[in-house]
Write an enzyme that holds these catalytic residues in place. Structure first.
Site, PDB file in Angstrom:
ATOM      1  N   TYR A  92      -0.940  -9.693   0.669  1.00  7.02           N
ATOM      2  CA  TYR A  92      -0.341  -8.700   1.548  1.00  7.02           C
ATOM      3  C   TYR A  92       0.066  -9.336   2.880  1.00  7.02           C
ATOM      4  O   TYR A  92      -0.778  -9.898   3.579  1.00  7.02           O
ATOM      5  CB  TYR A  92      -1.371  -7.576   1.768  1.00  7.02           C
ATOM      6  CG  TYR A  92      -0.990  -6.594   2.821  1.00  7.02           C
ATOM      7  CD1 TYR A  92      -0.040  -5.617   2.561  1.00  7.02           C
ATOM      8  CD2 TYR A  92      -1.550  -6.650   4.086  1.00  7.02           C
ATOM      9  CE1 TYR A  92       0.335  -4.725   3.544  1.00  7.02           C
ATOM     10  CE2 TYR A  92      -1.183  -5.762   5.078  1.00  7.02           C
ATOM     11  CZ  TYR A  92      -0.236  -4.811   4.799  1.00  7.02           C
ATOM     12  OH  TYR A  92       0.136  -3.931   5.779  1.00  7.02           O
ATOM     13  N   HIS A 113      -7.078  -8.529  -2.228  1.00  3.43           N
ATOM     14  CA  HIS A 113      -8.410  -7.945  -2.005  1.00  3.43           C
ATOM     15  C   HIS A 113      -8.411  -6.488  -2.408  1.00  3.43           C
ATOM     16  O   HIS A 113      -7.354  -5.843  -2.466  1.00  3.43           O
ATOM     17  CB  HIS A 113      -8.820  -8.081  -0.538  1.00  3.43           C
ATOM     18  CG  HIS A 113      -7.893  -7.361   0.408  1.00  3.43           C
ATOM     19  ND1 HIS A 113      -6.700  -7.902   0.835  1.00  3.43           N
ATOM     20  CD2 HIS A 113      -7.983  -6.146   0.996  1.00  3.43           C
ATOM     21  CE1 HIS A 113      -6.097  -7.049   1.642  1.00  3.43           C
ATOM     22  NE2 HIS A 113      -6.843  -5.972   1.764  1.00  3.43           N
ATOM     23  N   TYR A 142       0.848  -1.198   0.000  1.00  2.00           N
ATOM     24  CA  TYR A 142       0.000   0.000   0.000  1.00  2.00           C
ATOM     25  C   TYR A 142       0.876   1.237   0.000  1.00  2.00           C
ATOM     26  O   TYR A 142       1.972   1.256   0.555  1.00  2.00           O
ATOM     27  CB  TYR A 142      -0.886   0.034   1.251  1.00  2.00           C
ATOM     28  CG  TYR A 142      -2.027  -0.943   1.233  1.00  2.00           C
ATOM     29  CD1 TYR A 142      -3.282  -0.573   0.764  1.00  2.00           C
ATOM     30  CD2 TYR A 142      -1.856  -2.240   1.704  1.00  2.00           C
ATOM     31  CE1 TYR A 142      -4.334  -1.465   0.760  1.00  2.00           C
ATOM     32  CE2 TYR A 142      -2.901  -3.150   1.707  1.00  2.00           C
ATOM     33  CZ  TYR A 142      -4.140  -2.755   1.234  1.00  2.00           C
ATOM     34  OH  TYR A 142      -5.192  -3.646   1.234  1.00  2.00           O
ATOM     35  N   ARG A 189      -2.634 -11.785   3.836  1.00  2.00           N
ATOM     36  CA  ARG A 189      -4.007 -11.532   3.437  1.00  2.00           C
ATOM     37  C   ARG A 189      -4.217 -11.974   1.993  1.00  2.00           C
ATOM     38  O   ARG A 189      -3.370 -11.698   1.127  1.00  2.00           O
ATOM     39  CB  ARG A 189      -4.348 -10.035   3.526  1.00  2.00           C
ATOM     40  CG  ARG A 189      -4.148  -9.430   4.885  1.00  2.00           C
ATOM     41  CD  ARG A 189      -5.422  -9.203   5.701  1.00  2.00           C
ATOM     42  NE  ARG A 189      -6.637  -9.817   5.248  1.00  2.00           N
ATOM     43  CZ  ARG A 189      -7.671  -9.189   4.695  1.00  2.00           C
ATOM     44  NH1 ARG A 189      -7.643  -7.888   4.533  1.00  2.00           N
ATOM     45  NH2 ARG A 189      -8.755  -9.840   4.329  1.00  2.00           N
ATOM     46  N   HIS A 202     -10.486  -2.977  -1.209  1.00  2.00           N
ATOM     47  CA  HIS A 202     -11.422  -2.376  -0.254  1.00  2.00           C
ATOM     48  C   HIS A 202     -12.474  -1.570  -1.015  1.00  2.00           C
ATOM     49  O   HIS A 202     -12.126  -0.800  -1.927  1.00  2.00           O
ATOM     50  CB  HIS A 202     -10.677  -1.438   0.702  1.00  2.00           C
ATOM     51  CG  HIS A 202      -9.686  -2.131   1.581  1.00  2.00           C
ATOM     52  ND1 HIS A 202      -9.985  -2.585   2.834  1.00  2.00           N
ATOM     53  CD2 HIS A 202      -8.385  -2.458   1.375  1.00  2.00           C
ATOM     54  CE1 HIS A 202      -8.919  -3.157   3.372  1.00  2.00           C
ATOM     55  NE2 HIS A 202      -7.928  -3.092   2.507  1.00  2.00           N
TER      56      HIS A 202
END
Lengths: 263, 182
Positions: free
Chosen positions: A168, A181, A129, A178, A183
């Protein structure tokens, strides 16, 4: 936040906890000790939830007028380019698998949610990110920020062009990853329908291991967060296509009236 | 007859800031403009620690009880009352909004409808923030009447010496905020 390695659980321990909490939830529902929920707030396998979930049941209220409507958004408020996450930097296009994500926002009756805001944010192709607190040592991509927004059209449709995010790594437990995905933040036709969630990709091997995805105890409900690969939507020599419809519903009281046996 | 099943919620995660912000998003009206009020507070976790990664949203009627219908939440023009604001808590857990105090709708006690999202919070929480000066309406309110004194205090803002509205949220534990479902 768990940032040190000294006391972190193993994946096997967390996976066992996930199974135990889900089983307890099913037993409590069957025994009438717990009403059904989509997402458990008290979910110890997700360590950060420990001190951040209410311990008391929410009070069931009759929604008032303001709660039965939503803020208004004008198409002029969001530029068309904000729906294209691959075209936001003058330096060029981001690394990664280009894709289109599209679908409709609907209410429980299948009616389109028109002219409402859809926001998304995601990691880059390496699973990083842009947020300054993300310490994952994957490279930042100078051509990718990872945020977009659109206003739904007359049919409740949204459409984004982006790249597929990477898995992630995080510090919930040892070797925690993770599933890939995106958000999403959604406004419905009523403020009671406000939704923030995550969209996942088909057949991710990390699903069973992830305490956030698994905080939804019902498999059918979890499945509703997974986009469908759509070859008709895939564009030759340009981008893969994924389709994901989003259903906002509520007030729950209305839902119970019509489907009382599902309470 | 058959309803479509809802899409479940998931946590907003730790990195929502850059995906959910726009200029003046917490300024429902211009700061210090006539009729404006500062609504501020701190969000605490179950250990009494401030929570630095919360996204809060408020949505309310205008001061005359009108339900806002005008767009302009993102494209704020500085004078249209859209009723909606969003704030991210600071590193010290503090949030603030500039807005107006809602007036009664249908002769009911006015409130800000509030949605709470955070890292560590797996789904949205809804609550209400009532105004401190409406004691008469509070007595007859069907929701507030059902609460204990301690619970009621968690959904009514307090007035500061400067005239602002102060409202802390406690996600868990002593003085836990009353959250609602519909």
């Amino acid at each position: 936040m768990s940032t040190t390695g000294e006391s972190l659980s193993t994946q096997d321990e967390v996976t066992a906890e996930i199974g135990a909490v889900q089983q307890r939830y099913r037993d409590d529902v069957a025994a009438g000790r717990q009403h059904t929920v989509d997402t458990l707030l008290d979910f110890p396998p997700y360590r950060s939830s420990e001190l951040r979930h209410p311990t008391k049941d929410p009070h069931l209220v009759d929604p008032e007028t303001i709660e039965l409507v939503s803020p208004a958004f004008g198409h002029w408020e969001v530029a068309p380019i904000e729906a294209d996450l691959t075209n936001r930097h003058v330096g060029g296009e981001p690394q990664g698998q280009r894709m289109v994500v599209t679908g409709r926002v609907l209410d429980g009756n299948g009616r389109p949610v028109r002219h409402q805001l859809v926001e998304l944010w995601q990691a880059n192709a390496g699973g990083r990110y842009i947020h300054q607190r993300d310490r994952h040592p994957a490279p930042l991509d100078p051509n990718f920020t990872g945020a977009g927004r659109v206003i739904t059209d007359d049919e409740g449709r949204y459409r984004f062009t982006t790249i597929k995010p990477g898995a992630y790594p995080w510090r919930n437990h040892l070797n925690a990853w993770r599933p890939a995905h995106i958000h999403f933040s959604i406004f419905g036709n009523a403020f009671t329908q406000r939704l923030v969630t995550q969209m996942y990709f088909p057949d991710d091997p990390l699903f069973a291991l992830d305490p956030i995805y698994q905080s939804i105890p019902d498999q059918k409900a979890r499945d509703r967060l997974i986009a469908t690969y759509d070859h008709e939507l895939t564009t030759p020599e340009w981008a893969l296509g994924f389709r994901w419809d989003i259903v906002v519903d509520g007030p729950q009281a209305t839902w119970f009236e019509q489907d009382g046996d599902q309470a | 007859m058959s309803r479509l099943p809802r899409t479940p919620g998931q946590t907003v995660g730790p990195f929502f800031h850059y995906g959910t912000e726009w200029p003046r998003m917490n300024e429902v009206v211009a700061p210090f403009s006539p009729g404006s009020v500062l609504l501020e507070g701190v969000v605490y976790d179950g250990a009494g620690e401030p929570v630095p990664d919360v996204m809060l949203e408020i949505w309310s009627a205008d001061s005359d009880g009108t339900i806002p219908t005008a767009p302009g939440v993102i494209g704020r023009d500085g004078h249209t009352f859209t009723g909606f604001g969003r704030a991210h808590t600071r590193p010290d857990g503090h949030y603030e909004f500039w807005t107006r105090e809602p007036g009664p709708v249908d002769e009911r006690a006015p409130f800000y409808s509030m949605a709470v999202f955070a890292r560590g919070l797996l789904d949205v929480l809804h609550t209400r923030v009532y105004l401190p000066d409406d004691a008469g309406l509070h007595t007859s309110d069907p929701f507030l009447a059902k609460l204990t004194d301690e619970e009621r205090a968690t959904v009514i803002a307090t007035r500061t010496a400067e005239g602002s509205l102060r409202h802390d949220l406690r996600l868990q534990g002593d003085g836990e905020t009353v959250f609602i479902r519909f």
